[in-house]
Design a protein around this motif. Sequence first.
Motif, short mmCIF file in Angstrom:
data_model
loop_
_atom_site.label_atom_id
_atom_site.label_comp_id
_atom_site.label_asym_id
_atom_site.label_seq_id
_atom_site.Cartn_x
_atom_site.Cartn_y
_atom_site.Cartn_z
N ARG A 23 60.08 -90.01 118.30
CA ARG A 23 58.63 -89.87 118.42
C ARG A 23 57.96 -89.71 117.06
NH1 ARG A 23 56.92 -85.73 122.85
NH2 ARG A 23 58.24 -84.38 121.64
N ASP A 77 50.78 -89.48 111.93
CA ASP A 77 50.31 -88.16 112.27
C ASP A 77 49.10 -87.82 111.38
OD1 ASP A 77 49.87 -85.53 112.66
OD2 ASP A 77 51.88 -84.86 112.10
N VAL A 78 47.96 -87.70 112.01
CA VAL A 78 46.73 -87.53 111.21
C VAL A 78 46.83 -86.35 110.26
CG1 VAL A 78 44.25 -87.40 111.37
CG2 VAL A 78 45.57 -88.03 113.36
N THR A 79 47.42 -85.28 110.75
CA THR A 79 47.40 -84.07 109.96
C THR A 79 48.30 -84.11 108.74
OG1 THR A 79 49.06 -83.18 111.43
CG2 THR A 79 46.81 -82.63 111.92
N GLU A 80 49.29 -84.97 108.82
CA GLU A 80 50.26 -84.97 107.71
C GLU A 80 50.32 -86.30 106.99
OE1 GLU A 80 51.98 -82.50 106.63
OE2 GLU A 80 51.76 -80.99 108.19
N LYS A 83 48.61 -80.98 117.70
CA LYS A 83 48.27 -81.54 116.39
C LYS A 83 47.01 -82.38 116.49
CE LYS A 83 52.07 -81.84 113.23
NZ LYS A 83 53.00 -82.69 112.51
N GLN A 84 46.97 -83.14 117.55
CA GLN A 84 45.81 -84.01 117.73
C GLN A 84 44.55 -83.18 117.90
OE1 GLN A 84 45.99 -87.29 117.30
NE2 GLN A 84 43.77 -87.07 117.31
N ALA A 89 43.48 -81.80 114.62
CA ALA A 89 42.80 -82.79 113.79
C ALA A 89 41.36 -82.98 114.26
CB ALA A 89 43.57 -84.11 113.84
N TYR A 135 46.03 -76.38 110.85
CA TYR A 135 45.29 -77.53 110.34
C TYR A 135 43.78 -77.35 110.37
CZ TYR A 135 49.78 -79.78 110.35
OH TYR A 135 51.07 -80.08 110.08
N MET A 166 43.54 -79.05 106.28
CA MET A 166 43.89 -80.45 106.47
C MET A 166 43.33 -81.24 105.32
SD MET A 166 43.46 -82.67 109.85
CE MET A 166 43.13 -84.37 109.47
N LEU A 167 44.09 -82.22 104.86
CA LEU A 167 43.60 -83.04 103.77
C LEU A 167 42.70 -84.13 104.34
CD1 LEU A 167 46.69 -83.57 101.48
CD2 LEU A 167 44.56 -82.43 100.91
#
Lengths: 161, 1043
Positions: A88, A93-96, B639-640, B643, B673, B729-730
């Motif tokens: 997966r 991954d947006v955050t990383e 995580k989503q 973000a 994040y 978060m960047l």
Amino acid sequence: MEWVLWLIFFIMNLLLMAANIYQLICLADLEADYLNPYELASRMNAVIVPEFLLHGAFCILFLVTGHWFMFLLTLLPAYYNAKKYLARQHLIDVTEVFRVLNAEKKARIFKLGFYIVFFVLVITRLAFSVINAVFDEDDDLAITKVPWYLMLWFALEAMPR
Amino acid sequence: MGTENPKHPTYQLRPAATPFAAPQSATPFVSSGPVVGSEASAFRPAPPSSQIPTPPFSSGPLVGLEAPAPGYRPPSLGRSNEIVRPPPPPPSSLANGPPLTGPFQRFPAPQFTTTGQVPAPHTFGQPAVLPPTRPPGGAISSPPVSLQPYPQPSPISMGSSPQNIKTGQSSMSFPPSSDQPFSPPRPNVQPSSPPMGPSYPIARGNFQPPFPGYASLQPNTVAQAPGQPDSFSSQHGGYGPPAPQIPFLAQQRGYMPVPPVPPVSAPTGLYARDQMQHYGIAPPIATSQGLAEDFNSLSLGSVPGSFNTGLDPAALPRPLEGDVEPKSFAEMYPMNCSSRYLRLTTSGIPNSQSLASRWHVPLGAVVCPLAEAPDGEEVPIVNFATTGIIRCRRCRTYVNPYVTFADHGRKWRCNICSFLNDVPGDYFAHLDASGRRVDLDQRPELTKGSVEFIAPAEYMVRPPMPPSYIFLIDASISAVKSGMLEVVAQTIKSCLDNLPGYPRTQIGFITFDSTIHFYNMKSSLMQPQMMVVSDLDDIFIPLPDDLLVNLSESRNVVDAFLDSLPSMFKGSMNVESAFGPALKAAFMVMSQLGGKLLIFQNTLPSLGAGRLRLRGDDIRVYGTDKEHALRLPEDPFYKQMAADFTKYQIAVNLYAFSDKYTDVASLGTLAKYTGGQVYYYPSFQSTIHGEKLRHELTRDLTRETAWEAVMRIRCGKGVRFTSYHGNFMLRSTDLIALPAVDCDKAYAAQLSLEETLLTTQSVYFQVALLYTSSSGERRIRVHTAEAPVVADLGEMYRLADTGAIISLFSRLAIEKTLSYKLEEARNAIQLRIVKALREYRNLYAVQHRLSGRMIYPESLKFLPLYGLALCKSTPLRGGYADVQLDERCAAGFTMMALPVKNLLKLLYPSLFRVDDHLLETEEFHNILKKRLPLTSGSLDTSGLYIYDDGFRFVIWFGMSLLPGIARNLLGEDFAADYSMVTLSEHDNDMSRKLMRILKKPAVLIAILTGFYNYTDKSNKKRNILFHDPDDSIDSRQPPVMVN
């Protein structure tokens, strides 16, 4: 009608290359700050799964048409894709993003290189199959009996040094 | 001092150098060491004639410090601790103490507080005759004499008094000539002295005095085995003058001029001359000091024939002073921003990549943009309303104290990219003769390293948002039962008046169990209206407005809601948690405005999206390559969501309370994040943890907060920030998005060199934080700092900052635990520390023949200790059984956000003994100064101790503590099981006093405090201190010792 088959391979290969180039451009844009991570992720993630599926089809088509050598070659990226998918980790991954940016770019450059090699192989095979087909229609030249690699060899021999 | 000592009136000065100088040059000092050491051999009887002539010199300022006996450890240990300083000057010079002639001073005893002190009265110079142990009172100084017998020690002693130190150091630098110990002129005396006892103390005494500037010297002291020849000899050589110790730059800069002391010793030798210069003139003569590097050393060999390792735990350096920021550096660059805001791991930027690669510690910075400033040092606010904010056209750097003006003030040159910009007409000012603007004193942005600009409209994407708070509260059965709901409702209510941003503050509440409950808080209502949404698959918001309302308008409704909240769910038997859908609902409510989302979560999410399952049950996973997966979020949903939250300027603070596994690893990503924080209260019970929750929540709600912020760190050409570590978060390669920031958040970044060789003299860093203040103003906070580019590795070490290094290490290690085993993360830290110290050792060890001992720069003396503490900290400690998975993850998220000071405090908490104070024999403020080392040895069963790591207090009741004290503090039930006791104020002096102490540090520390009580009845002593780095040090040496 072998050339039709090779034409399909050719088109698939072009699409795969295009998908990779597109992703590379997205990553480069991100780096240059033309894209933000959110857009990048939505754009790239839209392409990634279709690309994997296409590659799978590419791979299987070689298998069923009996092109063993080509099949084995395509197996390498297929394995890589499958591994990522199963872990997966195939989606961005947006955050990383920024942490994996370089690794992702490298992976795609390798893949692109791979497809370019394939492109050369496929296009030669396409050319020869077309030639074969054309000659077939004209008359029964012995050339049809000559395997493609011998033809390639002759062609190279004939080239002016 | 000599004068002071009645006893030693006779001191003689040496004719300073002359006697020694030439002849013996090599062996000038015999270290007292020999004395100490059992080896008699070391002493040589009086060396050649040269020494003999010892003119009577009196002054001995140098030497004479007396250490008060108190701390002293009985020599019986068999090892003496000594500090070795590298002897700076070449052997030839006999550095004799004499030059030191300082004014006599008596050093105040307090300085010596350090533990191991010996009453070493003798300064070396003194006639040997002195009784080895002197009464603490008299300061001895017979510096001039110093040459003689115990030259080495003397220098150290000097350290105690600042002035002396300096002088002493410079002059003192002793010839390392280690090998030949010679006996001082008065050799006789010494040899005679019994090896251990008296002489020993002497040596020690000298070392002990902590330099004021410096953390205590003691730490440096090394335990040494007396018997060992090797170590012994090395010591001799080793003893250098303390000079090197002057922290950081001092060496280079030269000593400060000492009050003119007549050079007592005639400048005979080279050395002498050097000395003279130093102290007389205070020139920074770097060259002569080539050797005077500041490092300390520790010898580690074991004594043959003894069971002990050669390590004396009491002699190890300990940060009992807390975090000591590198001050000298700040003095060098007065226009830099304070180290509160920006700390570099080393303030000396390497000038080449090859140099950088030899510095094994990460190169980087820790930034805490909103750190709390003490009164009087607030960041000045500048409004450029008329001119617009002045920035470099090319690199967008903000105008700062380091820009230079040219062309009669019409242009300014950017200090970061060297671009020549035009000065806007309204900002123009003439330059005076020296090229400074005439209006400099009215321009804080040109004189202060930290300023805040009021940002005009072009810095806004939308009108500044009002502070808004949404509370997402779990209302399932466990939340009600544990009392969480009640404490939270009470606390929020008590904070309503103090929420920042009145009167614009917005507030809203959502609760959830298996359904989601919204509350209509419209100001015209008397009571809030509850609306229940049970469709978890397709979340919608029942009301478009009025879920998030203006606090000042709807205050009555909010109060009514908070009053009724605990009772509303009293009979609830609901064990499900629709956390994911509730999160989505909160997102929909907040997405218009942004703000802060506080989640109170009590039950593992079990319904709808974001469902989590029990992980970590399978013990077989631990220790395998898959272990790290448990520390990663399981479901990408979180995580989503994180973000998305960041995108809409929503910061999430997570409060988790579950008594069972609740997957903080997944939930915590929400905070990670979005620039938030994770608070975890395992097995929350309001009677025990209520106070802690109340404290933390209050601080969270009322501290000054910056909203919808972005931060960028710019730096000069040739260097680049490559990676960032912390909770945020960047948004692009170097833009950190922070929906909310406050003073308790810090961010770390790593630097790398882009060019193989840096040609500039210095590198500039500029941190710019663009944010909306609670009052609704858009502001830019700018911190600027300059750091010199250095070509020498030693310089980098000297300018290193342990706090920043540890902060960066902790973040790297915690990130590493997310993809590797714990053990690998720990090893990585240890390896880097070992490599760094080995590199340092290679720089100096050979030249000073310090084989067999560890040497380390003054600036990094606590690095090994903190490194060890880090490896024992909650996120990294042990194996799976040592810390609950949730606790580990929560601590990891917390440590990723902590500012340097708080982190160091967490790693090495303070321990005080308070029973003396309670019995009124000691003043309150004295107690806070007396931090004890964290070893089980500092706990006395008859004492009452407070242990404070910044997050909680542990109060330790000794088993044989006077029962009266316990009764007064705990009330009548004191004899009951201590672990269940709560500490509250009782109606007696003692109890009030204790509570006062607990409150005081709480203020100082600034973060929260919970109250736990333990007793040693059930052998809990070990548990409390288990993670303290020093404990068990005997069985396990700090990593660095490997070398």
